[in-house]
Scaffold this motif. Structure first.
Motif, mmCIF file in Angstrom:
data_model
loop_
_atom_site.group_PDB
_atom_site.id
_atom_site.type_symbol
_atom_site.label_atom_id
_atom_site.label_comp_id
_atom_site.label_asym_id
_atom_site.label_seq_id
_atom_site.Cartn_x
_atom_site.Cartn_y
_atom_site.Cartn_z
ATOM 1 N N ALA A 141 0.824 -1.213 0.000
ATOM 2 C CA ALA A 141 0.000 0.000 0.000
ATOM 3 C C ALA A 141 0.854 1.258 0.000
ATOM 4 O O ALA A 141 0.505 2.271 -0.624
ATOM 5 C CB ALA A 141 -0.930 -0.009 1.220
ATOM 6 N N SER A 142 1.999 1.218 0.698
ATOM 7 C CA SER A 142 2.797 2.443 0.835
ATOM 8 C C SER A 142 3.930 2.534 -0.184
ATOM 9 O O SER A 142 4.646 3.532 -0.225
ATOM 10 C CB SER A 142 3.383 2.513 2.250
ATOM 11 O OG SER A 142 4.313 1.456 2.416
ATOM 12 N N GLY A 143 4.141 1.453 -0.960
ATOM 13 C CA GLY A 143 5.249 1.469 -1.925
ATOM 14 C C GLY A 143 6.599 1.231 -1.262
ATOM 15 O O GLY A 143 7.656 1.474 -1.852
ATOM 16 N N ASP A 144 6.582 0.710 -0.032
ATOM 17 C CA ASP A 144 7.828 0.439 0.722
ATOM 18 C C ASP A 144 8.380 -0.924 0.276
ATOM 19 O O ASP A 144 8.310 -1.904 1.011
ATOM 20 C CB ASP A 144 7.479 0.451 2.221
ATOM 21 C CG ASP A 144 8.590 -0.125 3.098
ATOM 22 O OD1 ASP A 144 9.774 -0.068 2.697
ATOM 23 O OD2 ASP A 144 8.260 -0.633 4.186
ATOM 24 N N ILE A 145 8.942 -0.994 -0.958
ATOM 25 C CA ILE A 145 9.315 -2.315 -1.471
ATOM 26 C C ILE A 145 10.572 -2.877 -0.818
ATOM 27 O O ILE A 145 10.887 -4.052 -0.980
ATOM 28 C CB ILE A 145 9.474 -2.327 -3.024
ATOM 29 C CG1 ILE A 145 10.515 -1.319 -3.470
ATOM 30 C CG2 ILE A 145 8.146 -2.131 -3.710
ATOM 31 C CD1 ILE A 145 10.876 -1.476 -4.948
ATOM 32 N N LEU A 146 11.295 -2.095 -0.044
ATOM 33 C CA LEU A 146 12.481 -2.606 0.655
ATOM 34 C C LEU A 146 12.131 -3.210 2.015
ATOM 35 O O LEU A 146 12.955 -3.886 2.625
ATOM 36 C CB LEU A 146 13.501 -1.481 0.866
ATOM 37 C CG LEU A 146 14.033 -0.805 -0.393
ATOM 38 C CD1 LEU A 146 15.104 0.213 -0.018
ATOM 39 C CD2 LEU A 146 14.615 -1.831 -1.367
ATOM 40 N N GLY A 147 10.938 -2.942 2.489
ATOM 41 C CA GLY A 147 10.545 -3.506 3.791
ATOM 42 C C GLY A 147 11.085 -2.711 4.960
ATOM 43 O O GLY A 147 11.231 -3.249 6.052
ATOM 44 N N GLU A 148 11.358 -1.426 4.752
ATOM 45 C CA GLU A 148 11.900 -0.624 5.863
ATOM 46 C C GLU A 148 10.901 -0.467 7.001
ATOM 47 O O GLU A 148 11.286 -0.208 8.136
ATOM 48 C CB GLU A 148 12.338 0.753 5.353
ATOM 49 C CG GLU A 148 13.599 0.664 4.514
ATOM 50 C CD GLU A 148 13.949 1.979 3.839
ATOM 51 O OE1 GLU A 148 15.034 2.510 4.128
ATOM 52 O OE2 GLU A 148 13.136 2.456 3.023
ATOM 53 N N GLY A 149 9.610 -0.644 6.681
ATOM 54 C CA GLY A 149 8.581 -0.513 7.720
ATOM 55 C C GLY A 149 8.373 -1.797 8.510
ATOM 56 O O GLY A 149 7.647 -1.800 9.505
ATOM 57 N N LEU A 150 8.991 -2.899 8.091
ATOM 58 C CA LEU A 150 8.820 -4.155 8.829
ATOM 59 C C LEU A 150 9.606 -4.093 10.134
ATOM 60 O O LEU A 150 10.608 -3.387 10.236
ATOM 61 C CB LEU A 150 9.317 -5.338 7.985
ATOM 62 C CG LEU A 150 8.500 -5.668 6.725
ATOM 63 C CD1 LEU A 150 9.200 -6.765 5.920
ATOM 64 C CD2 LEU A 150 7.077 -6.093 7.092
#
Ligand SMILES: NC(=O)c1ccc[n+]([C@@H]2O[C@H](COP(=O)([O-])OP(=O)(O)OC[C@H]3O[C@@H](n4cnc5c(N)ncnc54)[C@H](OP(=O)(O)O)[C@@H]3O)[C@@H](O)[C@H]2O)c1
Length: 348
Positions: free
Chosen positions: A178-187
């Motif tokens: 949803a946020s375009g965070d394809i690196l997973g920095e929000g995980l």
């Protein structure tokens, strides 16, 4: 035949129910967990009882008991089950290194489960597939040293860890999309989803985690090689089921790839995948062949000094379903040494 499962509601306990239907159809079941309840299995409602009832005077005994509990509960209930007349197979770590208790991999050292044996320890979920692959190599060429690196599934940590992993992975990856965070920095860096983490066992003064020490010490006991030169590094990867192990093996005597494949093909409970590329050898393919260890990616270690086709140093991969081959299936095969299985796949 009367069969007890202690921990019948857990991941391993549930697999045992399925295997018991195959090995000993019609057996009478005595199921226990932390509390009374009813569970559904293969279209049947099964009564599960609180394990404390086993401590009551007059508790009924039976033929074989599979114990799939944490260490402290195994220590509490295994002696009682033996006292009640069961032959007990314990899946926890409690008795594995006890010199008086056989640690058995069916297909490797099942001769240790004799007519007199009342308690058997079931090895760790990485040790079982690795020793199944190493034993034919030991028998044919002798084993020098082994180095192993494991990539272990979340289900190895039990049902609650697996359920949380599924929910958090779904939430975490939905938020990424949803946020375009394809690196997973929000995980969450401390959680399993999208992550690789050191195996979370207890690390002792040696610096090795309990999971690493299990692979090292259990394989020495099972292969009956007390001085076996083996080193292990273990981590968890974000996979539901299927432990994956990369091995660097040094043989005592030179062998060619064809000779090694022939030895592995003669080993019990293995599916050997020829070819070095590893096609069909993934954590998820272990779910297609749940009662065997997959072995493949065999190739000569580039550091081997031999110039011809033979050599002593080899790389290979072993993968297996940790809940089945790595746990429940081995236990059922061990019990088949005492009570023959109707399913030949489950007979040792
Ligand atoms: N998962 C694997 O890949 C794997 C592989 C090899 C060996 N093992 C070993 O096998 C054992 C079971 O693992 P698992 O993954 O099946 O664990 P699990 O999914 O967490 O299940 C644990 C079981 O223990 C029961 N239990 C918890 N507290 C209890 C209590 N106070 N009294 C009686 N029963 C209690 C639970 O019953 P409730 O539902 O009532 O709480 C459940 O049936 C562990 O020793 C584990 O190390 C696991």
């Amino acid at each position: 035949m009367r069969i007890c499962i202690l921990g019948a509601t857990g991941l391993v306990g549930r697999e045992l129910l399925t295997l018991i239907d195959r090995a000993w159809p019609g057996a009478q079941l005595a199921l226990y967990a932390s509390r009374d309840r009813t569970i559904e299995h293969a279209g049947r409602a099964l009564e599960v009882h609180a394990a404390t009832k086993l401590e009551a005077e007059g508790a009924q005994g039976g033929d074989v008991a599979f114990v799939a509990l944490d260490d402290e509960f195994s220590a509490r209930y295994c002696p009682r089950l033996v006292e009640l007349g069961y032959r007990v197979i314990d899946k926890s770590n409690t008795y594995r290194m006890n010199p008086d208790v056989p640690l058995v991999v069916a297909g490797v050292n099942h001769r240790r489960a004799t007519a007199e044996t009342t308690l058997v320890a079931n090895p760790n979920c990485t040790t079982i597939p690795m020793t199944l692959a190493l034993e034919p190599l030991r028998a044919a060429f002798g084993l020098g040293e082994v180095t192993v690196s494991s990539y272990q599934a979340i289900s190895g940590a039990g049902v609650s860890a697996l359920e949380q992993f599924v929910v958090k992975t779904a939430g975490g990856f939905s938020a990424m999309a949803a946020s375009g965070d394809i690196l997973g920095e929000g995980l969450d860096e401390g959680e399993y989803p999208g992550n690789t983490v050191p195996h979370n066992g207890k690390t002792d003064d040696s610096g090795f985690s309990s999971e690493e020490r299990k692979l090292i010490n259990e394989s020495r006991k099972i292969l009956e090689l007390p001085d076996f030169g083996i080193c292990a590094q273990c981590c968890r990867v974000p996979v539901p089921v299927g432990h994956y192990e990369n091995l660097w093996v040094t043989l005592e005597r030179e062998a060619t790839q064809a000779q090694i494949l022939e030895a592995l093909n003669g080993g019990p409970f293995l599916r050997v995948l020829p070819g070095a590329s590893g096609d069909g050898l993934t954590a998820l393919t272990t779910l297609d062949d749940r009662d065997r260890a997959l072995v493949g990616r065999l190739r000569k270690d580039n550091r081997d000094a031999a110039t011809g086709p033979g050599g002593t140093r080899w790389c290979l991969t072993v993968a297996a379903d940790n809940l089945r081959l790595g746990a429940a299936t081995n236990a059922v095969r061990v019990a088949s040494a005492w009570f023959p299985s109707q399913d030949p796949e489950l007979q040792v």
